[in-house]
Write a protein that holds these residues in place. Sequence first.
Motif, PDB file in Angstrom:
ATOM      1  N   THR A 204      32.603  -3.471  31.523  1.00 46.76           N
ATOM      2  CA  THR A 204      33.603  -4.449  31.090  1.00 46.76           C
ATOM      3  C   THR A 204      33.099  -5.245  29.879  1.00 46.76           C
ATOM      4  O   THR A 204      33.880  -5.570  28.980  1.00 46.76           O
ATOM      5  N   ILE A 205      31.815  -5.556  29.852  1.00 46.83           N
ATOM      6  CA  ILE A 205      31.255  -6.249  28.678  1.00 46.83           C
ATOM      7  C   ILE A 205      31.392  -5.369  27.439  1.00 46.83           C
ATOM      8  O   ILE A 205      31.802  -5.838  26.361  1.00 46.83           O
ATOM      9  N   ALA A 206      31.060  -4.093  27.570  1.00 44.50           N
ATOM     10  CA  ALA A 206      31.141  -3.183  26.426  1.00 44.50           C
ATOM     11  C   ALA A 206      32.569  -3.071  25.902  1.00 44.50           C
ATOM     12  O   ALA A 206      32.796  -3.045  24.682  1.00 44.50           O
ATOM     13  N   ARG A 207      33.545  -3.020  26.794  1.00 43.52           N
ATOM     14  CA  ARG A 207      34.939  -2.934  26.355  1.00 43.52           C
ATOM     15  C   ARG A 207      35.352  -4.191  25.596  1.00 43.52           C
ATOM     16  O   ARG A 207      36.012  -4.108  24.551  1.00 43.52           O
ATOM     17  N   SER A 208      34.962  -5.344  26.096  1.00 44.71           N
ATOM     18  CA  SER A 208      35.324  -6.594  25.432  1.00 44.71           C
ATOM     19  C   SER A 208      34.670  -6.701  24.057  1.00 44.71           C
ATOM     20  O   SER A 208      35.302  -7.120  23.078  1.00 44.71           O
ATOM     21  N   GLN A 209      33.427  -6.308  23.949  1.00 39.67           N
ATOM     22  CA  GLN A 209      32.742  -6.367  22.662  1.00 39.67           C
ATOM     23  C   GLN A 209      33.349  -5.391  21.663  1.00 39.67           C
ATOM     24  O   GLN A 209      33.468  -5.698  20.469  1.00 39.67           O
ATOM     25  N   ALA A 210      33.747  -4.212  22.148  1.00 39.17           N
ATOM     26  CA  ALA A 210      34.408  -3.250  21.266  1.00 39.17           C
ATOM     27  C   ALA A 210      35.747  -3.795  20.776  1.00 39.17           C
ATOM     28  O   ALA A 210      36.130  -3.592  19.613  1.00 39.17           O
ATOM     29  N   ASN A 211      36.461  -4.496  21.646  1.00 38.28           N
ATOM     30  CA  ASN A 211      37.727  -5.104  21.247  1.00 38.28           C
ATOM     31  C   ASN A 211      37.518  -6.169  20.178  1.00 38.28           C
ATOM     32  O   ASN A 211      38.291  -6.265  19.218  1.00 38.28           O
TER      33      ASN A 211
ATOM     34  N   VAL B 209      33.017 -14.560  32.691  1.00 35.09           N
ATOM     35  CA  VAL B 209      32.575 -13.669  33.764  1.00 35.09           C
ATOM     36  C   VAL B 209      33.219 -12.289  33.584  1.00 35.09           C
ATOM     37  O   VAL B 209      34.400 -12.178  33.276  1.00 35.09           O
ATOM     38  N   PHE B 210      32.435 -11.252  33.739  1.00 31.75           N
ATOM     39  CA  PHE B 210      32.833  -9.861  33.546  1.00 31.75           C
ATOM     40  C   PHE B 210      33.056  -9.510  32.077  1.00 31.75           C
ATOM     41  O   PHE B 210      33.505  -8.412  31.769  1.00 31.75           O
ATOM     42  N   ALA B 211      32.715 -10.404  31.149  1.00 30.41           N
ATOM     43  CA  ALA B 211      32.857 -10.096  29.730  1.00 30.41           C
ATOM     44  C   ALA B 211      31.615 -10.463  28.926  1.00 30.41           C
ATOM     45  O   ALA B 211      31.435  -9.969  27.815  1.00 30.41           O
ATOM     46  N   MET B 212      30.783 -11.329  29.468  1.00 29.53           N
ATOM     47  CA  MET B 212      29.601 -11.791  28.753  1.00 29.53           C
ATOM     48  C   MET B 212      28.405 -11.780  29.698  1.00 29.53           C
ATOM     49  O   MET B 212      28.561 -11.907  30.915  1.00 29.53           O
ATOM     50  N   ASP B 213      27.225 -11.628  29.125  1.00 21.97           N
ATOM     51  CA  ASP B 213      25.997 -11.545  29.907  1.00 21.97           C
ATOM     52  C   ASP B 213      25.557 -12.959  30.282  1.00 21.97           C
ATOM     53  O   ASP B 213      25.148 -13.734  29.416  1.00 21.97           O
ATOM     54  N   LEU B 214      25.647 -13.298  31.555  1.00 22.87           N
ATOM     55  CA  LEU B 214      25.336 -14.656  32.015  1.00 22.87           C
ATOM     56  C   LEU B 214      23.962 -14.680  32.694  1.00 22.87           C
ATOM     57  O   LEU B 214      23.653 -13.793  33.492  1.00 22.87           O
ATOM     58  N   PRO B 215      23.154 -15.701  32.407  1.00 29.12           N
ATOM     59  CA  PRO B 215      21.813 -15.808  32.997  1.00 29.12           C
ATOM     60  C   PRO B 215      21.878 -16.464  34.368  1.00 29.12           C
ATOM     61  O   PRO B 215      21.614 -17.655  34.531  1.00 29.12           O
ATOM     62  N   TRP B 216      22.233 -15.692  35.390  1.00 29.04           N
ATOM     63  CA  TRP B 216      22.511 -16.250  36.704  1.00 29.04           C
ATOM     64  C   TRP B 216      21.431 -17.206  37.226  1.00 29.04           C
ATOM     65  O   TRP B 216      21.779 -18.278  37.753  1.00 29.04           O
ATOM     66  N   PRO B 217      20.136 -16.898  37.117  1.00 29.06           N
ATOM     67  CA  PRO B 217      19.134 -17.827  37.675  1.00 29.06           C
ATOM     68  C   PRO B 217      19.135 -19.208  37.016  1.00 29.06           C
ATOM     69  O   PRO B 217      18.584 -20.153  37.585  1.00 29.06           O
ATOM     70  N   LYS B 218      19.759 -19.320  35.844  1.00 28.73           N
ATOM     71  CA  LYS B 218      19.804 -20.621  35.168  1.00 28.73           C
ATOM     72  C   LYS B 218      21.100 -21.381  35.448  1.00 28.73           C
ATOM     73  O   LYS B 218      21.284 -22.499  34.962  1.00 28.73           O
ATOM     74  N   LEU B 219      21.988 -20.779  36.235  1.00 28.94           N
ATOM     75  CA  LEU B 219      23.274 -21.395  36.535  1.00 28.94           C
ATOM     76  C   LEU B 219      23.360 -21.694  38.023  1.00 28.94           C
ATOM     77  O   LEU B 219      23.133 -20.814  38.850  1.00 28.94           O
TER      78      LEU B 219
END
Length: 388
Positions: A286-293, A188-198
């Motif tokens: 936040t996702i972009a920062r994590s992916q850059a890291n 959460v806050f780092a990856m794109d989650l498909p909320w309607p499927k969860l």
Amino acid sequence: MSRPTAPPSALPSVRPTARPTVRPRIPHFSSGPCAKRPGYDVAQLDVSALGRSHRSALGKKLLGLACSETARLLKLPADYRVAVVPASDTGAVEMALWSLLGPRGVDMLAWESFGAGWVNDVRTQLKLGDVRQLEADYGHLPDLGQVDFSRDVVFTWNGTTSGVRVPHGDWIAAGRQGLTICDATSAVFAMDLPWPKLDVITYSWQKVLGGEGAHGMLILSPRAVQRLQSYTPPWPLPKIFRMTSGGQLNEALFRGDTINTPSMLCVADYLDALTWCDHIGGVAGTIARSQANLRAVEDFVAAHDWIDFLAATPDTRSSTSVCLRLDLPAERVRALAQLLETEGVAFDIGSYKDAPPGLRIWCGATVEQSDLQALMPWLAWGYGQVRA
């Protein structure tokens, strides 16, 4: 994966690289609790609720904000509910397992220690009879095509102790009959989650936003709420697990009226992290920062043949709990982690106790890419020191 392949015995000596001169400004790379946000200052926290009841108007307002701001920043569907619950992510997952499982068979996915722990709880504590285990070794995922969505499904989105994540949500059936219960604490806050499927999503503050421990977040879809209101488990439920009364959902829980007493200091800390998230562009930031890291580590790994990702394929690499394996025996890997800690350049980066020997470097959004870039030469230097 083809690297590293050297056997742990008879390691040839190597010429150590030069000692780096640049150090990470913040050497906090622990996978939980994680680094505080850039510029964090405890003196900046709104501590107006300290010494006040969490059930006061002020306490409820701040706890309610923790729920509503979470929903806003994550862009949850409007009919999803968010609650602050006891006992970190573990408590949130256990609330879901004990309250929701039973009416259907359940598929349990496990590819690292936390997923295996949920399997054990369902089998040995709840003692459910119709349980299928879909498992994989560290570094790999189970065959997601074998998941039966006529059943309930329990899985981690990101394996914190293996550095292996599910690559996307396409494998989750949109027309599922059972519930999907997702431990997403390091996603959460780092990856794109498909909320309607969860249907159930759990996480803890101390992961991607670098908050303090002991509090969990529980997110429920309308399907999960319907299950809660139509099904009564046959086993006793501890008070801290109870989300219904008289067969109806306790709606106040999802407005900040917590089951037990939370730390209002931790609440202030979490709200500070949410404000920071908002200022850097929300969850996209936040996702972009994590992916850059992650890319900073990927660049280093690509340039050195003695280190590789534990994840078997690039699309399953975690962008938060980055797990690495080295062509060293276990005792030298531990020596490397200790050396870097002694040098003050990387704290708490040894692999999880149940995982294969290696390094685990947190690359979530609160870590600065410049600190990771500064750390990488120290990895090379330290490797030369312990292998020479």
